[in-house]
Motif scaffolding. Structure first.
Motif, PDB file in Angstrom:
ATOM      1  N   GLU A 115      26.043  56.590  26.482  1.00  0.00           N
ATOM      2  CA  GLU A 115      26.971  55.881  25.600  1.00  0.00           C
ATOM      3  C   GLU A 115      27.928  54.969  26.374  1.00  0.00           C
ATOM      4  N   THR A 116      27.704  54.818  27.684  1.00  0.00           N
ATOM      5  CA  THR A 116      28.573  53.992  28.514  1.00  0.00           C
ATOM      6  C   THR A 116      27.765  52.921  29.235  1.00  0.00           C
ATOM      7  N   ILE A 117      28.317  51.715  29.233  1.00  0.00           N
ATOM      8  CA  ILE A 117      27.769  50.577  29.970  1.00  0.00           C
ATOM      9  C   ILE A 117      28.820  50.153  30.985  1.00  0.00           C
ATOM     10  N   LEU A 118      28.395  49.865  32.192  1.00  0.00           N
ATOM     11  CA  LEU A 118      29.294  49.378  33.237  1.00  0.00           C
ATOM     12  C   LEU A 118      29.128  47.872  33.369  1.00  0.00           C
ATOM     13  N   LEU A 119      30.239  47.160  33.376  1.00  0.00           N
ATOM     14  CA  LEU A 119      30.241  45.734  33.661  1.00  0.00           C
ATOM     15  C   LEU A 119      30.924  45.527  35.002  1.00  0.00           C
ATOM     16  N   ILE A 120      30.219  44.925  35.938  1.00  0.00           N
ATOM     17  CA  ILE A 120      30.835  44.517  37.196  1.00  0.00           C
ATOM     18  C   ILE A 120      31.224  43.058  37.017  1.00  0.00           C
ATOM     19  N   ASP A 121      32.517  42.816  37.113  1.00  0.00           N
ATOM     20  CA  ASP A 121      33.121  41.529  36.784  1.00  0.00           C
ATOM     21  C   ASP A 121      33.953  41.077  37.987  1.00  0.00           C
ATOM     22  N   ILE A 122      33.438  40.103  38.754  1.00  0.00           N
ATOM     23  CA  ILE A 122      34.098  39.683  39.989  1.00  0.00           C
ATOM     24  C   ILE A 122      34.509  38.218  39.872  1.00  0.00           C
ATOM     25  N   TRP A 123      35.745  37.956  40.254  1.00  0.00           N
ATOM     26  CA  TRP A 123      36.307  36.606  40.199  1.00  0.00           C
ATOM     27  C   TRP A 123      36.821  36.217  41.575  1.00  0.00           C
ATOM     28  N   LYS A 124      36.772  34.926  41.859  1.00  0.00           N
ATOM     29  CA  LYS A 124      37.200  34.382  43.148  1.00  0.00           C
ATOM     30  C   LYS A 124      38.640  34.767  43.458  1.00  0.00           C
ATOM     31  N   ASP A 125      39.498  34.715  42.450  1.00  0.00           N
ATOM     32  CA  ASP A 125      40.911  35.030  42.651  1.00  0.00           C
ATOM     33  C   ASP A 125      41.553  35.342  41.299  1.00  0.00           C
ATOM     34  N   GLN A 126      42.801  35.770  41.338  1.00  0.00           N
ATOM     35  CA  GLN A 126      43.510  36.147  40.117  1.00  0.00           C
ATOM     36  C   GLN A 126      43.675  34.942  39.186  1.00  0.00           C
ATOM     37  N   LYS A 127      43.896  33.765  39.742  1.00  0.00           N
ATOM     38  CA  LYS A 127      44.051  32.567  38.914  1.00  0.00           C
ATOM     39  C   LYS A 127      42.798  32.320  38.077  1.00  0.00           C
ATOM     40  N   SER A 128      41.620  32.473  38.679  1.00  0.00           N
ATOM     41  CA  SER A 128      40.362  32.295  37.950  1.00  0.00           C
ATOM     42  C   SER A 128      40.237  33.312  36.824  1.00  0.00           C
ATOM     43  N   LEU A 129      40.606  34.546  37.107  1.00  0.00           N
ATOM     44  CA  LEU A 129      40.557  35.598  36.081  1.00  0.00           C
ATOM     45  C   LEU A 129      41.550  35.306  34.968  1.00  0.00           C
TER      46      LEU A 129
END
Length: 106
Positions: free
Chosen positions: A47-61
């Motif tokens: 019942e759980t899906i993992l999303l790996i979410d990587i951004w260059k920096d906090q500004k991009s996020l």
């Protein structure tokens, strides 16, 4: 970030499948600063899906969070009644410490 989406009756998986089939995930992957956006199935909790979410920096996020894309994601979360847990990690610019490298098989 690791984002864990949890639901019931397969809803977390349905959420991730619609993120992919609607091309929303692809649009996020094309956003400036996105380095990885990928879903994984849990071997321990169906019942759980993992999303790996990587951004260059906090500004991009931050720009991603302020984008219209977030409304679509919020609608899908609501549609499938999925709940989230987030873990944030920082990368080590110096590489893998020697104490850890003996456990890593390249």
């Amino acid at each position: 970030m690791n984002l864990y989406y949890t639901g019931i009756n397969g809803n977390a998986r349905k959420f991730a499948e619609e993120m992919e089939s609607s091309r929303t995930a692809d649009l996020i992957r094309k956003e400036n600063g996105n380095e990885r956006y990928e879903y994984f199935l849990s071997m321990n909790d169906p019942e759980t899906i993992l999303l790996i979410d990587i951004w260059k920096d906090q500004k991009s996020l931050d720009l991603h969070h302020a984008s219209p894309m977030m409304e679509k994601i919020a609608q899908l979360r609501e549609k499938y009644d999925v709940h989230m847990k987030a873990e944030r990690f920082l990368t080590d610019d110096e590489g893998i410490p020697d104490s850890d490298s003996k456990f890593i098989k390249p």
